[in-house]
Design a protein around this motif. Structure first.
Motif, short mmCIF file in Angstrom:
data_model
loop_
_atom_site.label_atom_id
_atom_site.label_comp_id
_atom_site.label_asym_id
_atom_site.label_seq_id
_atom_site.Cartn_x
_atom_site.Cartn_y
_atom_site.Cartn_z
N ILE A 17 4.56 73.87 38.93
CA ILE A 17 5.37 74.72 39.79
C ILE A 17 6.54 73.88 40.30
N TYR A 72 0.57 82.47 34.74
CA TYR A 72 1.75 82.63 35.59
C TYR A 72 1.97 84.12 35.80
N ASN A 77 7.48 81.37 37.83
CA ASN A 77 6.78 80.09 37.89
C ASN A 77 5.80 80.08 39.07
N PHE A 95 2.78 78.15 44.60
CA PHE A 95 4.21 78.21 44.29
C PHE A 95 4.99 77.32 45.23
#
Length: 610
Positions: A17, A72, A77, A95
């Protein structure tokens, strides 16, 4: 889906991430084992990937054995890991907060933030949280202070690391720990922020975390939606683009080679390098990729960084630069770190930045020429291009370290000769289109012709029946496939087809895997993932499209469960090797797909230029 294992975490077990300034690697067991803050080449806050004992990590995991799956969120992302056990199921969402600069100004937005949110979907699950940050590459366990409503705070010189959560964390010997139970419908959230500038921004918990999650999802999806690639392999192409975006440094436009250091190319060996810098070699592939997918703003930012980075050292270019366009740190070894699976040494900085690599001039010139298309570059860019051309005219006959950055001795590498030829060929093209002036066209043409004669006469090995790794060499190297990529020779020519046959015989252990050269086999390295996509590109240019798709799909099968690649692949086990994820490999994924698409649509320029 698989169960929790007590064995060592494999390189492919990680996902990434990030926020365009730094990145974190998270294992499929819910542990952040690598995070450098505030930027990619900073010292890690968590570094267990290079030393599980002292490196530091932040683990969120069920107390009991679970089946694990992850993904994901589509075209983002934002990572979700699901743990399912006999008692219940939880979903861990990880995240880094990211949104537009305009939105940041309207909200309480932290400089750097990782959000980890746990939601219990079914039953009830006992959880263990362990938070163990480290400083100075694991040398120091920092003091963590309880600041009440302001969270747990760690001073790092003038910077501030703050962990906030409603979960009751307690101090343990090396950090913080919590054990608790989540029931169906319940959530627990954690916000870890890093502040360089005072006062620190500590955004609210609760509903505001959901708001930051939604803004982050929206930002990534808007960026992904700019892609013009649709159809076959779209999932892998978009994931590779998203991975490249994670490796870009937003303030400057640089794209680093990988976010890690010293993940080994050979387990228990010393082929361990620091890749947290931007390599000029990636330039042509990068611009072609970003432009080819429709990311013109990102391509422009990268070219602007390129111009800035090369400005201070021209006409001699450095091999790599940091994200601000400065020379990287001098290479040193962190002797106190054990390394990934005891693969020592762990290196900080990369001595390759000081090498002589003549190929980078061609990559830089081709990148700039591709970026400007039919437009005329500005005065400063023309000056840089002319300097590259003149430098190549003066130095192309010399030996160098080559694209694989060999540290033993200098050689007259075929690929370096090729890229010197590319430098002059592209500048001559621009001159003849009226897009650049100020150099002797005859001098450039004569030198280009001399380089062609040298490659055709001396890089071709008639005994081997192939273009060799270097002038006068009898070593096979996969980089010879790039003679077709760069339009020096047609892919379907007799010599190129013969070269490919030699590469298949000597460098390809199984379909979809290609060693970069014979030396790498002797050193027991893995197959070099990028070379598989070079072979795909070559086959497509040869008109062998069915084979190209077969090789491409076989190569894609070696990605991990979330479509990420490292630098190399162990041919026996399929395990990832080298730094992870690797920009060069993901550039290869995209470029090969673009070549396949363009050839099948009849829009690709295949034939050599001179």
């Amino acid at each position: 889906m698989h169960g929790v294992s007590t064995s060592a975490v494999k390189i492919q077990d990680y996902a990434i991430i990030g926020d365009g300034r730094s990145a974190a690697l998270i294992s499929n067991r819910g542990s952040i084992d690598w995070l450098c803050w505030p930027r990619f080449d900073s010292a890690p806050v968590f570094g267990a990937i290079v030393d599980p004992k002292i490196g530091g990590q932040w683990s969120i995991r069920p107390a009991h054995d679970s089946q694990i799956s992850r993904r994901y969120l589509d075209k983002t992302n934002v990572l979700q890991t699901t743990f399912a056990s006999e008692t219940g199921k939880i979903v861990l969402t990880d995240f880094m907060s990211v949104t537009s600069e305009g939105t940041k100004r309207t909200l309480l937005w932290p400089e750097h933030e990782i959000v980890r949110q746990i939601k219990c979907d079914e039953g009830k699950v006992a959880l263990i949280i362990e938070f163990n940050p480290r400083l100075d590459y694991g040398r120091t366990a920092p003091k963590i202070k309880n600041a009440g409503a302001l969270g747990w705070r760690t001073d790092i010189a003038t910077d501030l690391l703050t962990l906030r959560s409603a979960v009751d964390l307690k101090q343990a010997s090396a950090g913080l720990i919590a054990k608790f139970v989540l029931k169906a419908g319940e959530t627990a959230s954690f916000s870890l922020t890093f502040s360089e500038e005072g006062p620190a921004v500590l955004p609210p918990l609760g509903d505001s975390i959901g708001e930051r999650l939604n803004l982050t999802i929206d930002w990534w999806r808007k960026w992904a939606a700019q892609s013009n690639y649709h159809g076959l392999y779209e999932r892998q192409v978009i994931r590779s683009a998203l991975a490249l975006k994670l490796l870009s440094y937003a303030p400057s436009g640089a794209i680093i080679a990988a976010p890690t250091t010293s993940l080994p190319e050979r387990i228990d060996g010393d082929l361990n390098w620091d890749y947290r810098f931007a390599w000029l070699r990636d330039a042509a592939f990068t611009v072609h990729t970003l432009f080819g997918l429709g990311y013109k703003d990102d391509a422009e930012a990268f070219v602007n960084w390129l111009l800035h980075a090369t400005n201070l050292t021209r006409p001699r270019l450095c091999v790599s630069y940091d994200v601000f366009g400065e020379r990287p740190l001098r290479e040193r070894e962190a002797a106190h770190l054990d390394g990934y699976l005891s693969s020592r040494p762990v290196r900080i900085g990369n001595a390759a930045s000081e090498q002589l690599q003549l190929d980078i001039y061609g990559e830089v010139v081709e990148a700039v020429c591709y970026f400007f298309g039919q437009e005329e570059p500005d005065h400063e860019m023309q000056k840089m291009l002319r300097q590259c051309g003149e430098y190549v005219c003066d130095h192309w006959q010399g030996p160098d370290n080559g694209m694989w950055e060999e540290r033993d001795k200098l050689r007259h590498y075929t690929h370096s000769r090729l890229m010197c030829w590319v430098t002059l060929d592209r500048l001559i093209e621009m001159y003849e289109c009226g897009r650049i002036r100020g150099f002797s066209i005859e001098k450039f043409k004569q030198t280009r012709a001399a380089i062609r004669r040298e490659i055709e006469a001396h890089a071709w090995n008639s005994k081997l029946g192939a273009y060799a790794q270097a002038v006068g060499s009898d070593v096979i190297d996969a980089s010879a496939l790039l003679l077709a990529y760069h339009r020096f020779e047609d892919a379907d020519s007799e010599r190129m087809q013969a070269t490919h046959r030699q590469i298949r015989e000597k460098l390809i252990p199984r379909i979809g895997l290609v060693h970069r050269n014979e030396q790498s086999i002797h050193r027991r390295e893995g197959a070099f993932a990028l070379c598989s996509f070079w072979e795909t590109d070559f086959l497509a240019r040869s008109g062998r499209l069915d084979e190209a798709h077969e090789v491409y799909e076989a190569a894609l099968s070696f990605a991990n469960d979330v479509d990420l690649f490292g630098e190399e692949i162990d041919p026996e086990t399929g395990d990832a090797l080298g730094n992870f994820p690797q920009a060069f490999t993901h550039l290869g994924v995209i470029n090969a797909a673009l070549t396949l698409r363009d050839i099948e649509e009849g829009t690709h320029k295949l034939k050599r230029t001179s």
